[in-house]
Each structure stands twice: as structure tokens, then as C-alpha cells.
Design a protein around this motif. Structure first.
Motif, short mmCIF file in Angstrom:
data_model
loop_
_atom_site.label_atom_id
_atom_site.label_comp_id
_atom_site.label_asym_id
_atom_site.label_seq_id
_atom_site.Cartn_x
_atom_site.Cartn_y
_atom_site.Cartn_z
N UNK A 62 0.89 -1.46 0.00
CA UNK A 62 -0.20 0.05 0.15
C UNK A 62 0.85 1.32 -0.04
N UNK A 63 2.06 1.02 -0.17
CA UNK A 63 3.00 2.57 -0.14
C UNK A 63 2.87 3.07 -1.57
N UNK A 64 2.95 2.53 -2.64
CA UNK A 64 2.80 3.12 -4.07
C UNK A 64 1.67 2.73 -4.59
N UNK A 65 1.18 3.61 -5.55
CA UNK A 65 0.23 3.30 -6.55
C UNK A 65 0.84 3.55 -8.04
N UNK A 66 0.15 2.90 -8.85
CA UNK A 66 0.69 2.95 -10.15
C UNK A 66 -0.15 3.24 -11.42
N UNK A 67 0.49 3.73 -12.48
CA UNK A 67 -0.68 3.99 -13.70
C UNK A 67 0.22 3.66 -14.74
N UNK A 68 -0.34 3.03 -15.70
CA UNK A 68 0.30 2.78 -16.93
C UNK A 68 -0.23 3.90 -18.10
N UNK A 69 0.85 4.10 -18.65
CA UNK A 69 0.91 5.16 -19.92
C UNK A 69 1.70 4.45 -20.97
N UNK A 70 0.93 3.93 -21.97
CA UNK A 70 1.72 3.29 -23.09
C UNK A 70 2.22 1.97 -22.65
N UNK A 71 3.78 1.93 -22.76
CA UNK A 71 4.21 0.44 -22.32
C UNK A 71 5.09 1.10 -21.08
N UNK A 72 5.15 2.10 -20.40
CA UNK A 72 5.58 2.40 -19.23
C UNK A 72 4.62 2.59 -18.03
N UNK A 73 4.99 2.17 -16.96
CA UNK A 73 4.33 2.44 -15.70
C UNK A 73 5.02 3.56 -14.98
N UNK A 74 4.32 4.31 -14.26
CA UNK A 74 4.44 5.47 -13.26
C UNK A 74 4.01 5.19 -12.02
N UNK A 75 4.94 5.34 -11.27
CA UNK A 75 4.76 5.20 -9.62
C UNK A 75 4.46 6.45 -8.90
N UNK A 76 3.91 6.39 -7.77
CA UNK A 76 3.79 7.80 -7.01
C UNK A 76 3.53 7.20 -5.64
N UNK A 77 3.74 7.74 -4.57
CA UNK A 77 3.67 7.27 -3.21
C UNK A 77 2.23 7.54 -2.91
N UNK A 78 1.27 6.66 -2.43
CA UNK A 78 0.01 6.61 -2.17
C UNK A 78 -0.33 7.89 -1.13
N UNK A 79 -1.07 8.76 -1.50
CA UNK A 79 -1.42 9.99 -0.90
C UNK A 79 -1.34 9.93 0.57
N UNK A 80 -2.07 8.82 1.20
CA UNK A 80 -2.45 8.94 2.48
C UNK A 80 -1.21 8.22 3.55
N UNK A 81 -0.11 7.82 2.86
CA UNK A 81 0.94 7.07 3.24
C UNK A 81 1.94 7.68 4.28
N UNK A 82 2.33 8.98 3.54
CA UNK A 82 3.31 9.47 3.93
C UNK A 82 2.74 10.24 5.56
N UNK A 83 1.57 10.86 5.42
CA UNK A 83 0.69 11.33 6.57
C UNK A 83 0.46 10.47 7.63
N UNK A 84 -0.08 9.11 7.32
CA UNK A 84 -0.28 8.29 8.23
C UNK A 84 0.88 7.81 8.81
#
Length: 120
Positions: free
Chosen positions: A89-111
């Protein structure tokens, strides 16, 4: 939660005083403890911690897997570590074409910050 006490001895009768402030505002319930433990366990690996740190500090707020710097392991191992971070639950991902972009789940750092923030 119990609080340690110290007994002051002097000319007055002994009285109990709080020794140390509690480290947390409230105790975790069982589900919150399981979730937090999974997150900290995932971050317990140095490579995963480094990957998480790189993504969390990305100026754009997310990072394409193609832009991850060399972390000293092979690409399949990086993919394995990214999966572990997503599963925890630390990262979320989204696919754009053949690449995957990762970001820190918004609530993770504050929690995590709230959990580690002392109450004093």
C-alpha cells in the motif's frame, strides 16, 4: 497503555509522577497495526527503501519506471521490489503506453508521520 512512574522522595510524602510522555497519541487497533507492520516490513529492505525514497522525492510527484536510477539490482528484481511496495500500500501506479508511473500513495506519508509523531 501503561505509563511508567517515578516516586519522588523528599520531605513531603512520596507521590507518583509521570516519568515519560507517551510516544503515541492513541494505541493502534489490530487492523491498523497489521497495515502499519506491512508497510514498515516492506521498507525494511534497503533496496525497497531506496526505491521508495527516490519516488517520494520526485519533483513531479511520480516517477516512470524507466527513470528509476540504478539501485544495484537487476530490472526483474526492481520490478519485484516495486510489486512489494504496491502490495504493502505504499505506492500506486498507472500505465501510460508501455511504461508504468509510480507515486507514493497520498495517505501513506501522513499516516506514517502521524504514527511516528510523538504526542509531546
Amino acid at each position: 497503555m501503561t505509563t511508567s512512574v517515578a516516586i519522588e522522595i523528599g520531605t513531603e510524602p512520596a507521590r507518583a509522577v509521570a516519568c515519560c510522555p507517551p510516544l503515541s497519541r492513541t494505541a493502534l487497533d489490530a487492523e491498523s497495526a497489521r497495515t502499519a507492520a506491512a508497510m514498515f516490513k516492506a521498507l525494511g529492505d534497503p533496496v525497497r527503501l531506496r526505491i521508495f525514497s527516490v519516488i517520494a522525492s520526485s519533483p513531479e510527484g511520480e516517477l516512470c519506471v524507466c527513470d528509476l536510477p540504478d539501485v544495484g539490482v537487476s530490472q526483474p528484481t526492481v520490478s519485484h521490489h516495486l510489486k512489494k511496495l504496491r502490495t504493502a500500500g505504499l505506492l500506486t501506479s498507472r500505465k501510460e503506453g508501455t511504461w508504468v508511473h509510480y507515486r507514493v500513495s497520498p495517505e501513506v506519508l501522513s499516516a506514517m508521520s502521524a504514527l511516528l509523531q510523538p504526542s509531546f
